[in-house]
Write a protein that holds these residues in place. Structure first.
Motif, short mmCIF file in Angstrom:
data_model
loop_
_atom_site.label_atom_id
_atom_site.label_comp_id
_atom_site.label_asym_id
_atom_site.label_seq_id
_atom_site.Cartn_x
_atom_site.Cartn_y
_atom_site.Cartn_z
N PRO A 166 0.84 -1.20 0.00
CA PRO A 166 0.00 0.00 0.00
C PRO A 166 0.87 1.26 0.00
N LEU A 167 0.48 2.24 -0.79
CA LEU A 167 1.11 3.56 -0.82
C LEU A 167 0.03 4.61 -0.66
N CYS A 168 0.35 5.67 0.08
CA CYS A 168 -0.63 6.72 0.30
C CYS A 168 0.07 8.05 0.52
N ALA A 169 -0.72 9.11 0.57
CA ALA A 169 -0.19 10.43 0.87
C ALA A 169 0.24 10.50 2.33
N PRO A 170 1.24 11.35 2.64
CA PRO A 170 1.74 11.43 4.02
C PRO A 170 0.65 11.75 5.04
N GLN A 171 -0.32 12.60 4.68
CA GLN A 171 -1.35 12.97 5.65
C GLN A 171 -2.26 11.80 6.01
N LEU A 172 -2.43 10.84 5.07
CA LEU A 172 -3.22 9.65 5.40
C LEU A 172 -2.41 8.67 6.24
N ALA A 173 -1.10 8.62 5.98
CA ALA A 173 -0.26 7.67 6.72
C ALA A 173 -0.26 7.95 8.21
N GLU A 174 -0.54 9.19 8.60
CA GLU A 174 -0.55 9.53 10.02
C GLU A 174 -1.64 8.78 10.78
N TRP A 175 -2.67 8.33 10.06
CA TRP A 175 -3.79 7.63 10.71
C TRP A 175 -3.59 6.13 10.76
N LEU A 176 -2.49 5.66 10.21
CA LEU A 176 -2.30 4.21 10.07
C LEU A 176 -1.27 3.70 11.08
N ARG A 177 -1.73 2.85 11.99
CA ARG A 177 -0.86 2.26 13.00
C ARG A 177 -0.67 0.76 12.75
N GLU A 178 -1.68 0.12 12.22
CA GLU A 178 -1.63 -1.32 11.93
C GLU A 178 -2.44 -1.58 10.66
N PRO A 179 -2.19 -2.71 10.00
CA PRO A 179 -2.86 -2.98 8.72
C PRO A 179 -4.37 -2.85 8.76
N ALA A 180 -5.00 -3.21 9.87
CA ALA A 180 -6.46 -3.14 9.95
C ALA A 180 -6.97 -1.71 9.81
N ASP A 181 -6.13 -0.71 10.12
CA ASP A 181 -6.53 0.68 9.99
C ASP A 181 -6.83 1.07 8.54
N LEU A 182 -6.27 0.32 7.61
CA LEU A 182 -6.53 0.61 6.20
C LEU A 182 -8.01 0.46 5.85
N LEU A 183 -8.69 -0.40 6.55
CA LEU A 183 -10.10 -0.65 6.24
C LEU A 183 -10.99 0.55 6.55
N ARG A 184 -10.46 1.54 7.25
CA ARG A 184 -11.23 2.75 7.52
C ARG A 184 -11.05 3.79 6.43
N LEU A 185 -10.18 3.51 5.47
CA LEU A 185 -9.90 4.45 4.39
C LEU A 185 -10.35 3.88 3.05
N PRO A 186 -10.57 4.74 2.06
CA PRO A 186 -10.88 4.23 0.71
C PRO A 186 -9.67 3.47 0.15
N LEU A 187 -9.93 2.27 -0.31
CA LEU A 187 -8.88 1.45 -0.92
C LEU A 187 -9.01 1.58 -2.44
N LEU A 188 -8.04 2.21 -3.05
CA LEU A 188 -8.06 2.42 -4.49
C LEU A 188 -7.76 1.09 -5.17
N ARG A 189 -8.64 0.71 -6.07
CA ARG A 189 -8.54 -0.64 -6.65
C ARG A 189 -8.33 -0.59 -8.15
N SER A 190 -7.58 -1.58 -8.66
CA SER A 190 -7.35 -1.71 -10.09
C SER A 190 -8.30 -2.78 -10.64
N TYR A 191 -8.01 -3.22 -11.86
CA TYR A 191 -8.80 -4.30 -12.47
C TYR A 191 -8.50 -5.64 -11.80
N ARG A 192 -7.59 -5.66 -10.83
CA ARG A 192 -7.23 -6.90 -10.12
C ARG A 192 -7.61 -6.76 -8.64
N PRO A 193 -8.89 -6.80 -8.30
CA PRO A 193 -9.31 -6.61 -6.90
C PRO A 193 -8.77 -7.68 -5.97
N GLN A 194 -8.40 -8.84 -6.53
CA GLN A 194 -7.87 -9.91 -5.69
C GLN A 194 -6.53 -9.56 -5.08
#
Length: 302
Positions: A166-194
């Protein structure tokens, strides 16, 4: 038996048709005006039809002349260009390569000057794709694709591994402490959702619900991530410039190995000298730190 082609007469007619003047045609071909007139008249006799209308106002092409001239313009023009290439030191060969846009921008562009310097007579043409490509229909010599190396009717050689994070803008990274925190943010998806599911599994989370916009281009998806629109899952090695510049942050050092970049070509295609040169060059500059993994995978594919 093939009839003898009157090349001198055709060349005289082609020059006269371009200039609409026997005099200027004679000057170009370094012969006399009489010689041009004689060659054209002989061609007209052989074809059994007039090619020019001659009047006090000059020359005009007949309908038959108009039908013949364009083909000769193209043919003699191609011959002239071919000889110019020989005189310049060799014949250029066109090589058409379609590649995933992310790979082109993140890895290929910076290396192309070295290829051009090493192979100045190869006219390399780069097209981009979103991993959906038809080598036959698009008339491609090579296609660089992301995946597992298995495409119907194609040979595939590994270029480099492409672990995703996962890559994100610095201001979003401040809210991320553990992988589960990603689920509170929009996950940008490609044609390969898997791919997101594979990454969360690597992070120890099996059951997740994905939400976020879909993109058909990872490059556009990363642009959205840089604008804090969400978190993108991409091959982080191809975005080192953005990471080094602080435009993107890799919040977790966890990878998902869901594919690699491959050089592919038709099994039925006999590689041209330009194809062989490009393949040798590409596999010599890639992979970098993944050389060991590449060697193992090539041996496994046998």
């Amino acid at each position: 038996m093939r009839a003898t082609i009157p090349l001198n007469a055709l060349r005289a007619f082609e020059a006269a048709a371009r200039h609409l003047s026997f005099t200027r045609a004679a000057d170009e071909l370094c012969v006399t005006q009489t010689a041009i007139s004689h060659q054209v008249k002989g061609l007209e006799q052989r074809l059994g039809m007039p090619l020019f209308r001659r009047s006090n106002r000059g020359l005009t092409l007949t309908d038959e002349g108009l039908g013949l001239a364009p083909t000769l313009f193209e043919a003699f023009g191609a011959i002239d260009r071919l000889f110019e290439q020989f005189e310049a030191g060799g014949v250029r060969e066109v090589l058409t390569v379609s590649a995933v846009g992310t790979f082109v921008v993140g890895a290929l562009l910076e290396r192309l000057p070295a290829f051009r310097a090493a192979h100045p007579l190869i006219d390399l043409r780069i097209l981009t794709n979103n991993n959906k490509v038809d080598v036959v229909a698009e008339g491609l010599d090579y296609a660089i694709r992301f995946g597992d190396g298995a495409w119907h009717g194609c040979e595939a050689e590994l270029i480099c591994e492409a672990p995703m994070s996962p890559l994100c803008a610095p201001q979003l990274a401040e809210w991320l402490r553990e992988p589960a925190d990603l689920l509170r943010l929009p996950l940008l998806r490609s044609y390969r959702p898997q791919d997101w599911l594979a990454w969360f599994k690597s992070a120890g989370l099996d059951a997740v619900n994905l939400r976020g916009p879909l993109f058909d281009s990872s490059l556009i998806m990363v642009q959205a991530a840089m604008r804090a629109e969400g978190v993108a899952l991409v091959p982080h090695g191809l975005f080192r410039r953005e990471l080094d510049a602080g435009q993107l942050v890799r919040p977790f050092p966890i990878d998902a190995d869901v594919g690699a970049y491959w050089l592919t070509w038709l099994k039925s295609r006999t590689p041209s000298p330009a194809m062989q040169a490009f393949r040798n060059w590409l596999t010599s500059v890639y992979p970098d730190e993944d050389a060991g993994a590449a060697a193992v995978l090539r041996q496994a594919r046998g």
